[in-house]
Design a protein around this motif. Structure first.
Motif, short mmCIF file in Angstrom:
data_model
loop_
_atom_site.label_atom_id
_atom_site.label_comp_id
_atom_site.label_asym_id
_atom_site.label_seq_id
_atom_site.Cartn_x
_atom_site.Cartn_y
_atom_site.Cartn_z
N SER A 179 30.07 -43.81 74.96
CA SER A 179 29.18 -44.97 75.08
C SER A 179 27.72 -44.55 75.28
CB SER A 179 29.64 -45.84 76.24
OG SER A 179 29.45 -45.12 77.44
N ILE A 180 27.46 -43.26 75.37
CA ILE A 180 26.08 -42.82 75.58
C ILE A 180 25.40 -42.62 74.22
CG2 ILE A 180 24.57 -41.04 76.56
CD1 ILE A 180 26.66 -40.69 78.76
N THR A 181 24.32 -43.33 74.00
CA THR A 181 23.61 -43.27 72.72
C THR A 181 22.23 -42.66 72.95
OG1 THR A 181 22.55 -45.40 73.04
CG2 THR A 181 24.73 -45.42 72.00
N ASN A 184 20.23 -45.48 74.80
CA ASN A 184 20.44 -45.80 76.22
C ASN A 184 20.19 -44.61 77.14
OD1 ASN A 184 22.95 -44.47 76.15
ND2 ASN A 184 24.11 -46.38 75.88
N LEU A 185 20.30 -43.39 76.58
CA LEU A 185 19.95 -42.22 77.38
C LEU A 185 18.43 -42.16 77.60
CD1 LEU A 185 21.09 -39.79 78.88
CD2 LEU A 185 20.79 -38.44 76.81
N TYR A 186 17.70 -42.57 76.58
CA TYR A 186 16.24 -42.60 76.71
C TYR A 186 15.82 -43.65 77.75
CZ TYR A 186 11.30 -42.89 75.41
OH TYR A 186 9.92 -42.89 75.45
N GLU A 187 16.55 -44.78 77.77
CA GLU A 187 16.30 -45.78 78.81
C GLU A 187 16.48 -45.18 80.20
OE1 GLU A 187 15.17 -48.93 78.63
OE2 GLU A 187 14.86 -48.48 76.48
N GLU A 188 17.57 -44.43 80.33
CA GLU A 188 17.87 -43.80 81.61
C GLU A 188 16.74 -42.84 82.01
OE1 GLU A 188 20.73 -44.69 83.25
OE2 GLU A 188 19.98 -43.55 84.97
N TYR A 189 16.25 -42.11 81.01
CA TYR A 189 15.14 -41.18 81.24
C TYR A 189 13.90 -41.92 81.74
CZ TYR A 189 10.98 -38.49 79.91
OH TYR A 189 9.75 -37.89 79.91
N LYS A 190 13.58 -43.03 81.06
CA LYS A 190 12.38 -43.78 81.46
C LYS A 190 12.54 -44.34 82.86
CE LYS A 190 11.98 -46.36 77.71
NZ LYS A 190 11.49 -47.26 76.64
N TYR A 191 13.79 -44.75 83.14
CA TYR A 191 14.05 -45.27 84.48
C TYR A 191 13.81 -44.18 85.54
CZ TYR A 191 16.19 -47.84 88.28
OH TYR A 191 16.39 -48.49 89.47
#
Lengths: 416, 420
Positions: A179-181, A184-191
């Motif tokens: 489920s990791i794309t 969404n990993l980039y979102e996690e990074y920005k977070y």
């Protein structure tokens, strides 16, 4: 050696100034609350950042640049401590006086490239690179079975902390990977960049700090590092697994509910050391030396959670005997039945370990970080003095709170 | 006492060979809390023979390691406990070519050093204590049998060598250690623990002249006389023992190890240059900045466990190349191809910078310094001089090493999961 909290650049730099090393180390820690939902993503973040940034597009390019900097080393990792998940990025490089060229600006620049300018395509990380990092994580998880000691310890934790966040594995989960794309990993990074608490800790000899101005971080608050979850113990849970192993592994988990903030904290440190972590602990003396039942036996106290994990490698035939002797030692600790000499030795050994911690940059930095987390001063004098003043009665009070929770045995026998 | 200064490293070292033959090296490390000392004998797992009054005696495998364990017991009790009274951590390890006793401490430095020397020079073995130790060492052997990386390494050494004792596990086997008695332990001890066969290295922030005096007077009192110690060489043909082997364990990540067999004869005259050249050659071929490393990653054949271990030693030589791999057969083919390639001069560019940097990093670590110094010294090399050795190595020196990796000298071991 001198500790300075430098606030000149709009964020906190924790500086440990010393000229006894040949290298300087700079470490940046991104800290957030430990959560099961994003743990695999956070486990992947350090690897995806290392795999390529705008300037050093591949690992190879990055390594080649590090070699040009006299074999500077960069390490990126994610770990968990109590309630927290920490992404650490550190660079260790040769002190400028040995090479006659300025290094700090290059190193700060390297941080900026790797941490703040990742390779991003259409709001996502590079697809191929993510696939590769997923493969590596997958293989890393698969290879955990190779280490039976670690495997048995993990299993014990799984059972003991079935309904607690302590069971979350910092290495990540295979089942999350699909489920990791890239997006969404980039979102996690920005977070992470926007919301994580950031601590910059440096150790070494710095002549000109100006390059630190190039970083901009804001001070953020974070939840406590202490993991307060627990459960009522009605009776000890026992689990057994059969595998084709030569040596059986016996692991036991205990709860103490004594955490960093407890007044019995140092008493528990000394008590655990007496029991099973000092070189000549009660467990080592009895289970190994007196009865020849094991090659290794050790107990580790985790003060973020207030628990003790005991692990040992024993002969499968002697499980019951080993368990009996271990339990006897815990009873002895509770009754204060140990010699003055052993207590003295254990304290000396703990003081020795604290002093030795100051001789390595990596351990200096982890100590400084721990101090930040629990709000303790950097100095070691108070720690040493407190340990030296711990009495037998203190240890008995701390030990009285040890409760056996879970036993896990990895063995080659069907048994009784 | 001789003072050796290494300007480029900003370090100095004091050396003296005592009358009894003991080599003493003292190194100041100002500002360090810890003093770290190693007391090492040139007696390891490969020394399986000894000269007893002119007669050659064969020793049970694993005896050096057994002796290491047993020295920690004195007539009055356990030495670890004695050290912990002084707040010191003590330990020991045995390798193919040496046994090292080590301590680290932050107080009572002179007491601790005296205790280190005295316990190593005061053996005490009884039938009862030797029997008991067999239990502990059997557990240790069992533990290593369960560690896949240890298994594949020992299996590869057995594939490479036909008779050289380096093919035996360092701890010996459950059968071989059963043959050990106090008598044979004493015989080994008398021969190989003579000061003429040993090296003491102490690094830390302490008074150097006073320390040397303490050691000298300690040794003088014991009345050893300098003597020659016979060390045996081992005949071994260049031919491999076994070309290919597959072993199985339960639930294991598949692994490959290649063993390349060399011979110390090729570098008899210049071990240090050859050793460094080999490290450079392998780094160019398989290091983290090499093309091969990048490609093997991309082809999903290796991960971060991939590693290369060269043995360029006085008494044996081989190179081990290993890693976890989902396709060990394919990895093997690819590695064999890599070993036939020519390396580019481009890759030689940063080698010297890199070596200098890694040497400086090593100098942050008292443990690293003492252990590496001893390991190199037992091969006749000064660790702190290797920066200079590397400085003088040319690209041409390095590419010559390709001939070491002949196909007929390469064996493979694959470790797989046992079918259920």
């Amino acid at each position: 050696m001198k500790y300075i909290l430098n606030k000149d650049y709009g964020y906190d730099i924790h500086m440990i100034e010393t000229d006894k090393f040949k290298t300087n180390t700079i470490s940046i820690k991104f800290t957030s609350e430990l959560k099961r939902e994003n743990i695999t993503k956070r486990a992947l973040l350090p690897s995806i950042l290392y795999s390529g940034c705008k300037k050093y597009k591949t690992k190879r390019e990055l390594v080649m640049y590090l070699e040009e900097l006299y074999d500077a080393s960069i390490s990126l990792s994610m770990s968990k401590v109590g309630n927290l998940s920490i992404i650490s990025i550190s660079i260790n490089y040769i002190n400028e006086e040995y090479i006659g060229e300025e290094m700090l600006p290059k190193v700060i620049d390297l941080f900026k490239e790797v941490v703040f300018k990742p390779l991003i395509i259409d709001e996502g990380f590079d697809k191929e690179k993510l696939l590769e990092e997923k493969r590596l994580l997958n293989e890393n998880i698969d290879s955990l079975n190779d280490d039976k000691t670690g495997y048995a310890l993990d299993k014990m934790k799984e059972y003991m902390y079935e309904n607690e966040k302590m069971k979350i594995k910092a290495i990540g989960y295979k089942k999350d990977l699909d489920s990791i794309t890239p997006e969404n990993l980039y979102e996690e990074y920005k977070y992470m960049i926007e919301n994580d608490k950031v601590d910059v800790i440096v150790a070494g000899k710095f002549n000109n700090l100006a390059p630190f101005e190039d970083f901009s971080f804001s001070n953020k608050e974070i939840v406590s590092c202490l993991d307060l979850e627990t459960k009522d113990i009605h009776k000890t849970e026992e689990y057994k697994e059969i595998q084709d192993v030569n040596q059986a592994k016996l692991n036991i988990g205990y709860r103490t509910e004594i955490r960093f903030n407890d007044e019995l904290y140092y008493a528990m440190v000394v008590g655990n050391s007496l029991l099973g972590s000092a070189p000549n602990s009660m467990l080592f003396q009895t289970v190994r030396e007196e009865h020849s039942l094991c090659y290794y036996i050790r107990s580790v106290y985790n003060p973020y959670k207030g628990v003790i994990h005991l692990y040992s490698g024993i002969n499968a035939d002697t499980y019951e005997n080993a368990y009996k002797i271990i339990s006897e030692q815990i009873e002895k600790l509770k009754k204060g039945d140990f010699s003055d000499q052993l207590l003295h030795n254990v304290k000396k050994s703990l003081v020795n370990d604290i002093l030795e911690m100051m001789d390595r940059q990596a351990t200096l930095i982890s100590k400084a970080y721990q101090d930040i987390l629990i709000g303790r001063e950097f100095g070691i004098e108070t720690m040493i003095e407190t340990i030296e003043n711990i009495t037998r009665e203190d240890i008995m009070s701390a030990a009285s709170r040890i409760k056996e929770d879970t036993i896990f045995l990895l063995t080659n026998k069907e048994g009784e | 006492m001789k003072k050796i200064v290494y300007d480029n490293l900003n370090e100095e070292l004091y050396y003296k060979q005592l009358e009894n033959g003991l080599d003493v090296y003292l190194m100041p490390k100002r500002g360090f809390n810890k003093t770290y000392a190693t007391f090492t004998t040139k007696f390891g797992s490969i020394d399986n023979k000894l000269n007893l009054n002119g007669e050659e005696v064969t020793l049970p495998n694993g005896i050096a390691h057994f002796l290491e364990h047993k020295l920690f017991e004195s007539e009055t009790g356990d030495i670890t406990e004695e050290f912990s009274k002084f707040g010191a951590n003590s330990n020991a390890f045995t390798t193919y070519d040496r046994t090292s006793y080590l301590i680290s401490c932050t107080s009572n430095i002179e007491d601790n050093i005296t205790l280190l020397i005295d316990f190593v020079q005061n053996p005490y073995f009884t039938d009862e204590s030797v029997e008991k130790e067999k239990g502990i060492i059997k557990e240790e052997i069992q533990m290593y049998n369960d560690i896949p990386d240890a298994r594949i390494m020992f299996e590869t050494m057995k594939s490479i060598y036909k008779s050289h004792p380096v093919r035996n596990d360092i701890a010996g086997s459950i059968e071989s250690i059963d043959k050990i008695t106090p008598e044979v332990l004493y015989e080994c001890y008398e021969t190989y623990y003579h000061p003429s066969n040993m090296l003491l290295f102490i690094v830390g922030d302490y008074d150097i002249p006073k320390m040397m005096e303490l050691i000298e007077s300690n040794q003088r009192e014991k009345g050893y006389e300098k003597k020659e110690i016979t060390h045996y060489n081992f005949d071994e043909e260049l031919e491999l023992n076994e070309k290919e082997k597959v072993i199985e364990m339960q639930d294991v990540f598949p692994k490959l190890m290649l063993g390349v067999k060399g011979s110390p004869d090729i570098y008899k005259d210049d071990l240090s240059k050859y050793k460094m050249s080999m490290m450079i050659y392998l780094d160019i071929l398989f290091g983290r900045s090499s093309e091969n490393y990048e490609r093997l990653f991309k082809d999903k054949l290796i991960n971060y466990t991939f590693s290369v271990l060269p043995y360029v030693e006085e008494k044996f030589s081989s190179v081990l190349i290993a890693g976890d791999s989902n396709d060990p057969e394919k990895l093997k083919d690819e590695l064999l191809k890599c070993l036939e390639m020519d390396v580019s001069k481009e890759s030689f560019k940063n080698v010297k910078k890199k070596f200098y940097g890694s040497m400086l990093k090593l100098l942050n670590s008292p443990e690293g310094i003492a252990n590496e110094f001893t390991a190199y010294k037992f091969n006749g090399i000064d660790l702190f001089d290797i920066v200079n050795v590397v400085e003088n190595i040319t690209f041409e020196d390095v590419i010559k090493l390709k001939s070491y990796f002949k196909k007929e000298n390469i064996c493979s071991v694959i470790l797989k999961t046992k079918a259920k």
